[in-house]
Design a protein around this motif. Structure first.
Motif, PDB file in Angstrom:
ATOM      1  N   MET A   1     -68.967  50.227  -3.807  1.00  0.00           N
ATOM      2  CA  MET A   1     -68.651  50.317  -2.602  1.00  0.00           C
ATOM      3  C   MET A   1     -69.835  52.179  -1.752  1.00  0.00           C
ATOM      4  O   MET A   1     -69.945  52.770  -2.366  1.00  0.00           O
ATOM      5  CB  MET A   1     -67.217  51.087  -2.200  1.00  0.00           C
ATOM      6  N   GLY A   2     -69.717  51.739  -0.766  1.00  0.00           N
ATOM      7  CA  GLY A   2     -70.664  52.730   0.569  1.00  0.00           C
ATOM      8  C   GLY A   2     -70.112  53.555   0.994  1.00  0.00           C
ATOM      9  O   GLY A   2     -69.171  52.992   1.113  1.00  0.00           O
ATOM     10  N   LYS A   3     -70.989  54.694   0.851  1.00  0.00           N
ATOM     11  CA  LYS A   3     -70.432  55.736   1.530  1.00  0.00           C
ATOM     12  C   LYS A   3     -70.470  56.228   2.682  1.00  0.00           C
ATOM     13  O   LYS A   3     -71.820  55.336   3.148  1.00  0.00           O
ATOM     14  CB  LYS A   3     -70.772  57.507   0.573  1.00  0.00           C
ATOM     15  N   ASP A 249     -74.566  54.739   3.838  1.00  0.00           N
ATOM     16  CA  ASP A 249     -75.411  53.831   3.120  1.00  0.00           C
ATOM     17  C   ASP A 249     -74.797  52.053   4.306  1.00  0.00           C
ATOM     18  O   ASP A 249     -73.780  51.766   4.628  1.00  0.00           O
ATOM     19  CB  ASP A 249     -73.502  53.484   2.223  1.00  0.00           C
ATOM     20  N   ALA A 250     -75.475  51.473   3.738  1.00  0.00           N
ATOM     21  CA  ALA A 250     -75.939  50.380   4.085  1.00  0.00           C
ATOM     22  C   ALA A 250     -74.415  49.451   3.991  1.00  0.00           C
ATOM     23  O   ALA A 250     -73.584  48.950   5.428  1.00  0.00           O
ATOM     24  CB  ALA A 250     -76.894  49.520   3.823  1.00  0.00           C
ATOM     25  N   ASP A 251     -73.815  49.434   3.434  1.00  0.00           N
ATOM     26  CA  ASP A 251     -72.896  48.979   2.902  1.00  0.00           C
ATOM     27  C   ASP A 251     -71.100  49.694   2.977  1.00  0.00           C
ATOM     28  O   ASP A 251     -69.415  49.313   2.288  1.00  0.00           O
ATOM     29  CB  ASP A 251     -71.939  47.950   1.842  1.00  0.00           C
ATOM     30  N   ALA A 252     -71.369  50.920   3.327  1.00  0.00           N
ATOM     31  CA  ALA A 252     -69.679  52.118   3.284  1.00  0.00           C
ATOM     32  C   ALA A 252     -68.747  51.060   4.408  1.00  0.00           C
ATOM     33  O   ALA A 252     -69.123  50.398   5.325  1.00  0.00           O
ATOM     34  CB  ALA A 252     -70.362  52.970   4.836  1.00  0.00           C
TER      35      ALA A 252
END
Length: 639
Positions: A1-3, A249-252
């Motif tokens: 999991m992004g931040k 992050d892109a997937d935050a």
């Protein structure tokens, strides 16, 4: 999991605790700032801690609030702050240098660093990619002494910016729109993080305007990524070496999301008497304007004022309008003097006032009775301008300037006037207003203590039984301006709590202080979002002096809740909000086995007049419980 970016910075500064929303954490603080309105109390508290040098990388004491010297009091406060700053290794920014948040952005803010300030608009630094948090003075004093700060890990709101702002629409309109959508309590317990393609179109000073007014959302702070625009701004200030690229992050994953379409935004205004009472200028209409004030930590940047100068050039301020302008820093004023923009502003009939907060905190330039005042500031609480019956509207610099010319609230996009593209310029470094603590220490630098400076009040340990009289039944959204008014009449007494206490809640109930003195020990019943607004701990210290033992409310604003706990005053939240209606001034209340109940998480309040009992929640962390039991943070630190 992004931040998220916010959690990346917090994680990099984590000292203790789990970085999970709702859990208490302690973080390392890199920098602190104070200003003189809250600073005297901060440095009295720092002196009480018996520390030598501050433990931060950088601490700065700014003088920007109480610069109107009609008596000795303000000058004495400045001398006191200067002396304590030199004793402990703190930089001192002399009056006239500018507004703390603008100055810190220009000279000291660094992407990825943490900043704690004794001013609620410290989140301005989030425009540079900092975690910059406003706090009560005692928290800042502890941060200077120990280099740390404890808080509840916030949730993170993602605000996605898409598109580009249209001419005459500015960063001020972005944050006014966010306030319209989320409200003045929508950010409580949260960090607002800005993302999206639209971020690239905003300069650092644009971003700083937006993060500055995140304080009006009640947010812990707001933050933008650090990118090429950040690098360009730092380069313009001669600080390119301080640049660090930072982004989420892109997937935050975020706890909440809001999308803002910059393309469709139009000029907005916050109507009296709240920053979230927002509507379009087109809908509000062409109301007659009496005063226009441009400046404050929200909108006093170089690009803001160059736009104002371009709009005013060759024009005349309307005969019925008083236009006052306060640049944010001495560097900005110098640059505008050099490039001719200052001459254009003065030629239009505007008044240039000192590089300071000034009218924003009621320190001069109060409008006439019943006036309509357009201000580029961050707050329009009733009476904050110094005139109780004035109507204050919050607007962008562009809207303010064109309205000063037309004499009515004006949507500049309807005028046909073109706006030039203003770019940040390179500034020459100038530290002539800075006093460095070189060669000074606690041994060779005495404290300059004027006669108006009184010791801050101290609480006592929580007794077994708390017996009080209700001395106020307040409504929703009580502000720190309501609790402890901020204006030119009272600001010189910020270092004199016994005097200030006489005016506590005077705008809400002029008999409050007298009732407290008669009762001896007392309690306040509050509504929703009690204590919103400023970080000033005077809004806790004055009630402490008057004998307030607890405040029972539907909910609390973050900073004021912390200030109450730091003073040993219990902030209690009604389990059943409808219980608020049962109380009246004069009720005799009692809390039995108070220390045990505080540690249990639920406190039962008995009303001796009616015989009823009420359940309240504390939501205290382990540290907060310890502070309440000891009677405040200073007592806790003293052991």
């Amino acid at each position: 999991m992004g931040k998220t970016l916010a959690y990346k910075i917090l994680e990099n500064h984590l000292v203790s605790g789990n970085l999970t929303p709702g859990e208490e954490i302690t973080i390392k603080i890199d920098q602190t700032l104070t200003q003189d309105s809250t600073g005297t109390m901060v440095y009295l508290q720092l002196e009480a801690m018996d520390v030598d040098k501050v433990q931060t990388e950088l601490s700065v004491a700014y003088i920007d609030h109480n610069t109107l010297q009609t008596g000795f009091e303000n000058a004495d406060d400045h001398a006191f702050i200067k002396s304590v700053a030199q004793r402990h290794g703190v930089l001192f920014s002399k009056p006239g240098n500018g507004i703390c948040h603008q100055l810190h952005l220009e000279n000291y803010g660094k992407p990825g660093k943490t900043l704690l300030g004794s001013d609620s608009h410290t989140p301005t630094g989030g425009g540079l990619g900092m975690i910059a948090i406003g706090a009560g003075g005692l928290d800042v004093a502890v941060a200077m002494a120990k280099g740390t700060y404890s808080l509840v890990a916030p949730k993170v709101i993602k605000v996605e910016l898409n598109g580009h702002l249209q001419p005459w629409t500015s960063a001020k309109d972005v944050i006014l729109y966010v306030l319209q959508q989320l409200s003045v309590k929508g950010g409580v317990g949260k960090i607002v993080e800005y993302t999206g393609e639209g971020v690239k179109s905003l300069s650092v000073t644009d971003r700083a305007t937006i993060t500055n007014m995140g304080a009006e959302l009640g947010a812990t702070t707001s933050v933008f990524p650090s990118d090429e625009n950040t690098k360009a701004y730092l380069k313009s200030q001669g600080r390119e070496a301080d640049y660090t690229p930072l982004a989420a992050d892109a997937d935050a994953v975020y706890d909440q999301e809001l999308i803002v379409d910059l393309d469709s935004l139009t000029p907005l205004a916050a109507q009296p008497h709240s920053p979230d009472n927002v509507d379009s200028i087109a809908n509000i209409g062409e109301i007659k304007v009496d005063q226009v004030a441009i400046g404050s930590c929200t909108n006093s940047s170089y690009t803001d004022l160059m736009k104002v100068a371009a709009i005013l050039k060759g024009k005349k301020v309307h005969p019925d309008v008083s236009l006052v302008i306060s640049p944010g820093s001495s560097k900005i004023l110098t640059k505008m003097a050099e490039n001719g923009a200052l001459a254009d502003i003065i030629a239009s009939g505007a008044r240039i006032i000192e590089n300071a907060c000034g009218p924003c905190i009621g320190m001069g330039q109060s409008p006439k009775s019943g006036a309509v005042s357009l201000r580029t500031f961050n707050r329009n609480f009733k009476g904050r301008s110094g005139t109780l019956d004035a109507d204050v509207y919050l607007v962008s610099p562009e809207t303010a300037a064109i309205s000063a010319v037309t004499g009515v609230l004006t949507d500049g996009s309807k005028t046909g006037q073109a706006l030039p593209q203003i770019e940040d310029t390179d500034f020459t470094a100038n530290d002539n207003f800075i006093v460095y603590p070189e060669g000074t220490n606690t041994e060779n630098t005495p404290v300059a203590m004027g006669p108006n400076i009184k010791p801050f009040p101290r609480n006592t340990a929580l007794p077994e039984t708390v017996e009080v009289t209700v001395t106020l039944h307040a409504g929703d959204n009580i502000t720190t301006d309501d609790i402890m008014p901020s204006d030119s009449r009272l600001l010189p007494y910020r270092s004199n709590i016994p005097h200030l206490a006489n005016y506590c809640f005077e705008k809400v109930d002029s008999e409050f202080a007298g009732r407290c003195k008669e009762a001896g020990t007392c309690a306040i019943i509050g509504g929703d979002n009690y204590g919103q607004g400023s970080s000033r701990e005077h809004a806790a210290l004055a009630p402490l002096y008057l004998g307030v033992k607890f405040v029972a409310a539907k909910s609390f604003a973050r900073i004021h809740r912390s200030n109450l706990i730091n003073s040993g005053i219990m902030p209690l939240v009604f389990e059943n909000p409808a219980d608020y209606d049962d109380f009246t001034i004069g009720d005799e209340l009692v809390i039995e086995q108070a220390p045990k109940q505080v540690q249990s998480g639920t406190v039962e309040v008995k009303n001796k007049n009616t015989g009823k009992t009420y359940q309240t929640k504390t939501n205290f962390s382990d540290l907060e419980i310890a502070l309440i039991l000891k009677g405040g943070k200073i007592n806790y630190m003293k052991g």
